[in-house]
Design an enzyme around this catalytic site. Sequence first.
Site, PDB file in Angstrom:
ATOM      1  CE1 TYR A 182      -3.441  -2.715   0.757  1.00  0.00           C
ATOM      2  CE2 TYR A 182      -4.618  -0.676   1.191  1.00  0.00           C
ATOM      3  CZ  TYR A 182      -4.627  -2.030   0.925  1.00  0.00           C
ATOM      4  OH  TYR A 182      -5.831  -2.685   0.837  1.00  0.00           O
ATOM      5  CE  LYS A 233       1.904 -17.988  -2.410  1.00  0.00           C
ATOM      6  NZ  LYS A 233       0.981 -19.152  -2.455  1.00  0.00           N
ATOM      7  CG  ASP A 253      -7.920  -4.804   1.987  1.00  0.00           C
ATOM      8  OD1 ASP A 253      -8.864  -4.285   2.620  1.00  0.00           O
ATOM      9  OD2 ASP A 253      -7.874  -4.838   0.740  1.00  0.00           O
TER      10      ASP A 253
END
Length: 372
Positions: free
Chosen positions: A157, A206, A262
Amino acid sequence: MADSPLRRQERKIVMNTYKVTLLRGDGIGPEIVAEAVKVLDAAGKKYGFAVEYTDALMGGCAIDATGVPLPQETIDKCLAADAVLLGAVGGWKWDTLPGNLRPEAGLLGIRGALGLFANLRPAKIYGPLKGACPLRPDIIGDSMDIMVVRELTGGIYFGKRGRETVDGVEAAYDTEYYTTKEVERIARIAFESARKRNKKVHNIDKANVLESSRLWRETVLRVAKDYPDVELQHLYVDNAAMQLVRNPKQFDVMLCSNIFGDILSDEASQVAGSIGMLASASLGEGKRGLYEPIHGSAPDIAGQGIANPLATILSVAMMLRYSLDEMDAADAIEKAVEKVLDDGLRTPDIYTEGCRKIGTVEMGDAVVAALA
Ligand code: IPM
Ligand code: MG
């Protein structure tokens, strides 16, 4: 019981007065914030505190009035407050503006400006709303109570972004970027909140693919050494998305980067039944926080008086707990919300047969009445 002037003055001196800045925002924002303010005032009356409100513009309404989504005056008003209450921002009208001038840029800007790196998003199923959960009863069992802890001022972001043309072909990029300092402080928030709950943290990353996730995981493992009493597990984000609908009961605290949080918090909210019920707190180093429902501005139902104000009301409870240290009032608001649900009162988004359908204002009034 009439107070003597002296008694009134005494009470004034001992009574805490908190400064709350209101960002009512767009769409249903103003309607739901009005109800939350009503409930906060009622809680103040009962528990002996007062609240001074200041209004400020952010999002589409700020764009219309000033040309930018986050005027400096709004940042100043938020910095001067003990806490900030936000409705929601955004709407079709501003959807075609360039990214840095969209309402959402105001939200990201205020998170950054106030240093609100920790986003707490509790997703729980309220007993009376079990029917609204889309999962089978045997999957849900007695309850689901998850705390998504989302990093809020870093990652993709806020990382380097841009557009370029390579060999005549247009391209764009955003960068997932984390420092160990950023990971460490959000990891500590996750472990600390697990300590007050069921002492389990699922770290979501991840790390099988992303270098930023490998650094994230190493850092979480290091922080975990300070919390031997908290059980830590790691899940890849794709698996976590699946586990949330396969067996949501296994989760207590989910520790996530900005973008993974999110996505997973929206999923968790749907598992909990209605996005209209979920509150959130965004916190920084100090006590000041920003509180908002996790749903959006719902322009399709704005102005109709049917929006569910409960997520905003529950956000006020979080504000009382995390920023204002009014724990009794926080508990009381949460209990009052449970009571109105027990009584069968429902806004249309959570309505099921046999309940009583009511509007935004009636729902606010019902919570106020339940508080008294
Ligand atoms: C949220 C929202 C925001 C985000 C948008 C509106 C910028 O989806 O608070 O979850 O992505 O953080
Ligand atoms: Mg979101």
